[in-house]
Write an enzyme that holds these catalytic residues in place. Structure first.
Site: not given
Length: 479
Positions: A379, A248, A282, A172
């Site tokens: 983040e 991850e 990231c 996906k």
């Protein structure tokens, strides 16, 4: 584009209603079909059939290598097209897509083509009356969920090792960025992969993603995305059939610049670390720790270079930074910027929207922060950096490790002993010395702490997609 499930032959999904937008303007550019949990079942059945008949242990490593090599060649031939689709996908500049994303993706597929005929076990010596050996076999049907920030790169990081080791895939892509993945389906078919080996489902995480994570016939799942969603994927994998999980996840990465760093180079790399891909990486070095002896000079040069970045149309040759991927992401970043202001940080640059149309945000720099501020701890995933003064190595290591994340970090110093001493003390899966955001297919990538589980890329990634079987053959024992 009106199909979303591809088992190398296109099939129409049950609900035609997923929307992709042209993020530079916020207007709709195309519509693709929206898959459902029923489509996940269909994809899994197609994948299992292929694994049992035309893939898996039915095709040797040399055959898998040939097809992966052909796929890399086709991607190279269509590099401009894939770059344009990637720019339409998420607003990244065409120049970055053409010169970085697509070459990395091609290199990744080519790298794993080289591994396909080198997957093997070992012979273990026991005694002369027994032959004992291990096999590294493909797991079977694996699920993969990829993010929107580097759609094609993340796709190749997942499919490269999975296909090289003989697995079949149900994938996906993000609902925001399906375009390059859909085009790749056609290239995968052209490369000669049998029907059912690779299946793509465009849809939402709450339906398709959840169905993949909890499917009883999917034995392994790999996910790249936020830590919040990673927890949900892991929970679903555990509650269903205890899937093998690779994650991850997020990062809040420290970029440490010592007094003896090459200042101009450190500034240039810090700009790249903060604003590459609009800060939607990231690995973004958004916590910039600068030693007190050069702090003022660094801040002045960093601000000047950041101010000079061109924010604009991703297809314009002089644009460095395009729009954020969506209105939700735009609003989220602006919320973080507002929280920094509200909590008393100083805005040195930016902190506002660029223009009146689309989701553009000016490069933003904060100073005068405290460790408890949201912009220091969480983040942001946008073009926002905080510049923090430090005094000595002990001080900066403590500050850098004061995070729930541990994905990446960087150290700038012309004293290699100092740089490596700091690097070895940082709790991060990747540490760059005198550079940032350097990615190679043969170098493992992954995080410590809440930045993930397992490693992608390199030989390490092959272990994610193989099951080790021990075989013991009696040559002389008698009961």
């Amino acid at each position: 584009m009106n199909s979303t499930l591809l088992s190398t032959k296109a099939k129409v999904c049950s609900v035609p209603a997923c929307i992709s937008t042209l993020i530079a303007t916020g207007k709709i550019t195309t519509k693709v079909a929206e898959a459902t949990s029923k489509d996940v079942d269909i994809a899994v059945d197609a994948a299992q059939k292929a694994f049992d008949t035309t893939w898996g242990l039915n095709v040797g490593g040399a055959g898998r290598a040939k097809m992966l090599g052909k796929l890399a060649q086709l991607m190279e031939e269509h590099q401009q097209e894939l770059s344009a689709l990637e720019s339409l996908n998420n607003g990244k500049t065409f120049s970055w897509a053409m010169n970085a994303d697509i070459p990395i993706a091609i290199e990744t597929i080519r790298y794993y083509a080289g591994w396909a005929d080198k997957i093997h076990g070992q012979v273990q010596e026991t005694d002369e009356k027994k032959l004992t050996y291990s096999r590294h076999e493909p797991i079977g049907v694996v699920g993969q969920i990829i993010p929107w920030n580097f759609p094609l790169v993340m796709m190749t990081w997942k499919i490269g090792p999975a296909l090289a080791t003989g697995n079949c895939i149900v994938m996906k892509p993000s609902e925001f960025t399906p375009l390059t993945a859909l085009r790749m389906c056609e290239l995968i078919q052209e490369a000669g992969f049998p029907p059912g080996v690779f299946n793509l489902l465009t849809g939402y995480g709450s339906t398709v993603g959840a169905a993949i994570a909890s499917h009883m016939k999917i034995e392994k799942i790999a996910f790249t995305g936020s830590t919040l969603v990673g927890r949900k994927v892991m929970e679903a994998a555990a509650k269903s059939n205890l899937k093998n999980v690779t994650l991850e996840l997020g990062g809040k990465n420290a970029n440490i610049i010592c007094n003896d760093a090459d200042l101009d180079q450190a500034v240039s790399w810090a700009v790249h670390g903060s604003y590459w891909n609009h800060g939607q990486a990231c690995t973004a070095g958004s916590r910039i720790f600068v030693q007190s002896g050069i702090y003022d000079e660094f801040l002045a040069k960093f601000t000047e270079k950041s101010r000079a970045l061109k924010v604009g149309d991703p297809f314009s040759p002089d644009s460095y930074q395009g729009p954020q991927v969506s209105k939700n992401q735009f609003d989220r970043i602006m919320g973080f910027i507002q929280s920094g202001k509200d909590q008393g940080a100083t805005v040195v640059l930016g902190g506002d929207r660029n223009g009146t149309e689309g989701y553009f945000i000016n490069p933003t720099i904060f100073t005068d922060t405290t460790p408890d501020m949201k912009i220091v701890q969480e983040e942001i995933f946008g073009p926002v950096g905080v510049v923090i003064k430090f005094e000595d190595e002990e001080d900066v290591v403590q500050q850098a490790n004061d995070s729930v994340f541990g994905l990446a970090a960087a150290v700038f110093s012309q004293n290699i002993t100092r740089a490596l001493t700091i690097a070895h003390r940082l709790k991060a899966g990747t540490v760059w010395v005198n550079c940032v955001n350097q990615i190679h297919p043969n170098v493992p990538f992954g995080g410590f702490k809440q930045s993930g589980i397992g490693r992608e890329l390199g030989e390490y990634a092959l272990a994610n997609y193989t099951a080790v079987k021990a075989v013991q053959v009696n040559l002389g024992y008698v009961m």
